[in-house]
Motif scaffolding. Structure first.
Motif, short mmCIF file in Angstrom:
data_model
loop_
_atom_site.label_atom_id
_atom_site.label_comp_id
_atom_site.label_asym_id
_atom_site.label_seq_id
_atom_site.Cartn_x
_atom_site.Cartn_y
_atom_site.Cartn_z
N ILE A 216 0.84 -1.21 0.00
CA ILE A 216 0.00 0.00 0.00
C ILE A 216 0.88 1.25 0.00
O ILE A 216 0.61 2.21 -0.73
CB ILE A 216 -0.94 -0.01 1.22
CG1 ILE A 216 -2.01 -1.11 1.05
CG2 ILE A 216 -1.63 1.34 1.40
CD1 ILE A 216 -2.85 -1.36 2.28
N ALA A 217 1.93 1.24 0.83
CA ALA A 217 2.85 2.38 0.89
C ALA A 217 3.53 2.61 -0.46
O ALA A 217 3.69 3.76 -0.91
CB ALA A 217 3.90 2.16 1.97
N LEU A 218 3.92 1.51 -1.12
CA LEU A 218 4.54 1.62 -2.46
C LEU A 218 3.56 2.24 -3.45
O LEU A 218 3.93 3.14 -4.23
CB LEU A 218 4.98 0.23 -2.93
CG LEU A 218 5.56 0.15 -4.35
CD1 LEU A 218 6.84 0.97 -4.45
CD2 LEU A 218 5.84 -1.31 -4.74
N SER A 219 2.30 1.77 -3.43
CA SER A 219 1.28 2.31 -4.33
C SER A 219 1.10 3.81 -4.12
O SER A 219 1.08 4.59 -5.08
CB SER A 219 -0.05 1.59 -4.13
OG SER A 219 0.05 0.23 -4.46
N TYR A 220 1.00 4.21 -2.85
CA TYR A 220 0.78 5.62 -2.57
C TYR A 220 2.03 6.46 -2.80
O TYR A 220 1.94 7.65 -3.12
CB TYR A 220 0.23 5.81 -1.15
CG TYR A 220 -1.27 5.65 -1.12
CD1 TYR A 220 -2.10 6.69 -1.50
CD2 TYR A 220 -1.86 4.44 -0.76
CE1 TYR A 220 -3.46 6.55 -1.51
CE2 TYR A 220 -3.24 4.29 -0.76
CZ TYR A 220 -4.04 5.35 -1.14
OH TYR A 220 -5.39 5.21 -1.17
N GLY A 221 3.20 5.85 -2.65
CA GLY A 221 4.43 6.56 -2.99
C GLY A 221 4.46 6.91 -4.47
O GLY A 221 4.80 8.04 -4.86
N LEU A 222 4.09 5.95 -5.31
CA LEU A 222 4.04 6.18 -6.76
C LEU A 222 2.93 7.17 -7.12
O LEU A 222 3.08 7.98 -8.04
CB LEU A 222 3.82 4.86 -7.49
CG LEU A 222 4.98 3.85 -7.37
CD1 LEU A 222 4.57 2.49 -7.94
CD2 LEU A 222 6.24 4.37 -8.06
N ILE A 223 1.82 7.09 -6.38
CA ILE A 223 0.70 8.03 -6.62
C ILE A 223 1.14 9.46 -6.30
O ILE A 223 0.90 10.39 -7.09
CB ILE A 223 -0.53 7.64 -5.77
CG1 ILE A 223 -1.19 6.38 -6.35
CG2 ILE A 223 -1.54 8.79 -5.72
CD1 ILE A 223 -2.25 5.78 -5.46
N ILE A 224 1.80 9.63 -5.17
CA ILE A 224 2.26 10.98 -4.76
C ILE A 224 3.27 11.51 -5.77
O ILE A 224 3.24 12.70 -6.14
CB ILE A 224 2.87 10.92 -3.34
CG1 ILE A 224 1.76 10.67 -2.31
CG2 ILE A 224 3.60 12.23 -3.01
CD1 ILE A 224 2.27 10.34 -0.94
N ARG A 225 4.18 10.65 -6.24
CA ARG A 225 5.16 11.08 -7.24
C ARG A 225 4.47 11.56 -8.51
O ARG A 225 4.85 12.59 -9.09
CB ARG A 225 6.11 9.92 -7.56
CG ARG A 225 7.28 10.33 -8.46
CD ARG A 225 8.14 9.14 -8.82
NE ARG A 225 7.44 8.22 -9.72
CZ ARG A 225 7.99 7.15 -10.27
NH1 ARG A 225 9.26 6.85 -9.99
NH2 ARG A 225 7.30 6.37 -11.06
N THR A 226 3.45 10.83 -8.94
CA THR A 226 2.71 11.22 -10.15
C THR A 226 1.96 12.53 -9.94
O THR A 226 1.96 13.41 -10.81
CB THR A 226 1.70 10.11 -10.54
OG1 THR A 226 2.43 8.90 -10.78
CG2 THR A 226 0.92 10.49 -11.78
#
Length: 312
Positions: A216-226
């Motif tokens: 979940i943290a990885l998904s949201y890390g990529l979301i925040i980067r985008t």
């Protein structure tokens, strides 16, 4: 009604004591418990009914809401009715088989719930980071496969817990100071060595829940980067709004689950009544709040809820 007429030495039965220190208030505590349970049950049944009934909602996001509602009904129903019987009618006895079965459904449902949250995070990642491929990546068939894999994982990881407990010798005093058959609460009634049970439970908590939280943290890390790469402030707001409901559910789910799991192993002077009350809130507040959160934040679901509410 009088006390449940059963000795704690009965080899086929455990005795659930409810909330130690608050026995005289059980009947009053049962009132909000029953209200929360009924509200959660009605809300989740309504979500299930609408998703099944409305063809326009046969989409990956709503199928995930369907799975979420299903797991929440299963988890709360495996616990709350027995708790209410204990509070209202003082029916404290539960057979060994019933206790182990309840334990399996509680923990398997919790693991399955976590799988759904991970899949939702993946869905948010695809919707924001790769929107053009959303319909090809996140299909109904793929959601069904995720659900099946999650169910198999839950069974494989949780089934050893009741099996390990069933092999332990239990003391004559089979009193469980809890409202339900929590893994460690039952294990502590054993006269044998529970090191394996304690270790396995801790491994499950950290490996399963920890890996899910990392994904979940990885998904949201990529979301925040985008999101940070988007120049439009309006687009920022829209992207964040799609994640709000999911973030709220996670903030309700994981802290309460981890608190309950770790308190039994690293007790730092927390009163048993505080621990047990908070543990029960996981089974009450989560099923009640999730339909409200997703109903408020998901336009299509909100409109359908309004439609059927008017008919009723």
């Amino acid at each position: 009604m009088g006390d449940f007429n059963l000795t704690s030495s009965d080899p086929s039965t455990f005795i659930l004591m409810g909330i130690p220190g608050l026995e005289t208030a059980h009947i009053w505590i049962a009132i909000p418990f029953s209200m929360f349970y009924i509200m959660g049950l009605l809300g989740n049944v309504m979500v299930l009914f609408i998703v099944v009934k409305e063809q326009t909602l046969h989409k990956p996001m709503f199928l995930l809401l369907f799975l979420l509602a299903l797991t929440e009904i299963g988890i709360s129903t495996s616990v709350v009715p027995k708790v209410l019987c204990l509070f209202w009618f003082n029916l404290k006895g539960i057979t060994v088989g019933g206790c182990l079965t309840q334990m399996f459904f509680i923990h398997a449902g919790t693991v399955m719930h976590s799988v759904v949250l991970v899949t939702m995070a993946f869905g948010r990642y695809v919707a924001i980071c790769n929107p053009l491929r959303y319909t090809t990546i996140l299909t109904n068939v793929r959601i069904a496969k995720f659900g099946l894999v999650g169910l198999i994982r839950a069974v494989l990881f949780i089934l050893p817990i009741p099996l390990l407990l069933s092999r332990l010798p239990f003391c004559d005093n089979r009193i469980i100071p809890h409202t339900h058959c929590d893994h460690m609460a039952v294990a502590k009634t054993s006269c044998g060595d529970i090191t394996v049970n304690r270790t396995y439970g801790l491994v499950i908590a950290f490996v399963v829940t920890g890996s899910d939280l990392m994904l979940i943290a990885l998904s949201y890390g990529l979301i925040i980067r985008t999101i940070l790469r988007i120049s439009s402030r309006k687009a920022h707001q829209k992207a964040l709004n799609t994640c709000t409901a999911h973030i709220c559910v996670m903030l309700i789910s994981y802290p309460s689950f981890l608190f309950s799991t770790l308190t039994y192993r690293f007790d730092q002077g927390i009163g048993p009544h505080v621990h047990i009350l908070l543990s029960n809130l996981y089974f009450l507040l989560l099923p009640m709040l999730n339909p409200i959160v997703y109903g408020a934040k998901t336009k299509d679901l909100r409109e359908k809820l309004g439609k059927y509410a008017c008919i009723m």
